[in-house]
Design a protein around this motif. Structure first.
Motif, PDB file in Angstrom:
ATOM      1  N   ARG A 258     -35.096  60.438  63.925  1.00 47.72           N
ATOM      2  CA  ARG A 258     -35.286  61.737  63.273  1.00 47.72           C
ATOM      3  C   ARG A 258     -36.181  62.663  64.109  1.00 47.72           C
ATOM      4  NH1 ARG A 258     -33.343  64.810  58.770  1.00 47.72           N
ATOM      5  NH2 ARG A 258     -34.648  66.646  58.906  1.00 47.72           N
TER       6      ARG A 258
ATOM      7  N   ILE B 234     -28.747  69.744  62.393  1.00 51.51           N
ATOM      8  CA  ILE B 234     -28.783  68.416  61.790  1.00 51.51           C
ATOM      9  C   ILE B 234     -27.810  68.405  60.617  1.00 51.51           C
ATOM     10  CG2 ILE B 234     -30.212  66.773  60.501  1.00 51.51           C
ATOM     11  CD1 ILE B 234     -32.584  67.657  62.243  1.00 51.51           C
TER      12      ILE B 234
ATOM     13  N   SER C  84     -28.969  62.950  57.372  1.00 52.59           N
ATOM     14  CA  SER C  84     -30.200  62.173  57.542  1.00 52.59           C
ATOM     15  C   SER C  84     -29.999  60.798  56.945  1.00 52.59           C
ATOM     16  CB  SER C  84     -31.377  62.876  56.855  1.00 52.59           C
ATOM     17  OG  SER C  84     -31.624  64.135  57.453  1.00 52.59           O
TER      18      SER C  84
ATOM     19  N   SER D 262     -36.932  56.957  60.445  1.00 51.56           N
ATOM     20  CA  SER D 262     -35.692  57.518  59.910  1.00 51.56           C
ATOM     21  C   SER D 262     -34.816  58.026  61.051  1.00 51.56           C
ATOM     22  CB  SER D 262     -36.007  58.665  58.949  1.00 51.56           C
ATOM     23  OG  SER D 262     -36.724  58.203  57.827  1.00 51.56           O
TER      24      SER D 262
ATOM     25  N   ALA E 189     -31.280  60.696  62.149  1.00 48.58           N
ATOM     26  CA  ALA E 189     -30.547  61.902  61.772  1.00 48.58           C
ATOM     27  C   ALA E 189     -29.391  62.119  62.744  1.00 48.58           C
ATOM     28  CB  ALA E 189     -31.464  63.125  61.768  1.00 48.58           C
TER      29      ALA E 189
END
Length: 280
Positions: A152, A182, A185, A198, A200
């Motif tokens: 991310r 983006i 996610s 995380s 994305a």
């Protein structure tokens, strides 16, 4: 199910495909999610698709099920070859798998335009591959779009705007020649094993010509100099770029006391043109 092949958990169990940190592997096992990533790339029916790091083939199956004309999958891990071969049998003549390092394979020898790149990139080579795809010797590039999964933090750097924490060389390199956003996610628990961060998916569409005129090498040189000392004012950070850098900055409508992250793409391009002896 998106096809008649076994669930990915069964595939991993059958072929003993435990993810290896040395390959930067984190497997995405939810075929609904891999299909969503494939759809984020747009209409695939008339395109060849390059996929790097397919692993057990979850995204590969999504790409084929969503109608990709042909998929070239480059996989470094020899343990994944048998699982990918089963997908090739299920989708006759639409999947070519090459065992090797994507940094070394000449993908263009196996692809026919239009070409889209869609990958859950291994964390350890993701940024390097993106930079290669964004800086070919000639523009426009071989690809029409890139739909790529990153950590991310990397994804946010790609789409960052001036004045934000993530804004820097990567944002400028991508946004000079492409539109980036983006589109999805994903939390750590979507993966096996779960990474500590995380992820994305970023969708990048190439422009036919760069957003503002500038010499690529000059732009990269001045941007690198500015962001390598991002806490300094530009009149100090760029001192080694040109003996009259303060006057150049003023001519480019950039405050000499500004810092790199405060300057937008258009202004960086004006400065690059001035450094090459052109007009702002």
């Amino acid at each position: 199910m998106i096809d008649a092949l076994p669930p990915l958990r069964d595939v991993i169990r059958t072929h003993d495909l435990r993810a290896k940190k040395s390959f930067g592997q984190n497997f995405l096992l939810d075929l609904n999610l891999t299909a969503r990533i494939a759809r984020a790339a747009g209409d695939l029916s008339g395109a060849d698709v390059l996929e790097v790091g397919p692993g057990p083939g979850g995204l590969t199956r999504g790409l084929l099920a969503e109608g990709a004309r042909r998929v070239l999958a480059i996989e470094k891990d020899p343990r994944c070859m048998a699982a990918l071969a089963e997908i090739a049998v299920a989708y006759p003549e639409r999947l070519l798998v090459i065992e090797g390092d994507a940094l070394d394979v000449d993908a263009l020898a196996h692809l026919t335009p239009p070409i889209k790149v869609v990958s859950n990139l291994p964390y350890n080579v993701g940024t390097e591959l993106l930079i290669r795809w964004m800086t070919p010797k000639q523009w426009p590039p071989f690809w029409d779009s890139l739909t790529l999964m990153f950590q991310r933090e990397v994804a946010e750097r790609i789409v960052a705007r001036p004045g934000s924490k993530g804004y820097g060389r990567l944002a400028l390199m991508v946004q000079w020649r492409a539109d980036a956003r983006i589109v999805l996610s994903l939390p750590p628990e979507a993966f096996t094993p779960a990474p500590k961060v995380s992820s994305a998916v970023v969708h990048i569409t190439s422009l036919r010509t760069p957003r503002f005129p500038a010499n690529a090498a000059t732009l990269e040189r001045v941007v690198a100099a500015g962001f390598n000392q991002r806490r300094k004012m530009l009149r100090a950070a760029l001192r080694g770029v040109h003996p009259q850098i303060e006057a150049m900055l003023v001519a480019a409508e950039i405050a000499p006391t500004a810092r790199a992250e405060e300057v937008g793409l258009e202004a960086w391009c004006r400065l690059a043109r001035l450094l090459d002896g052109g007009q702002a």
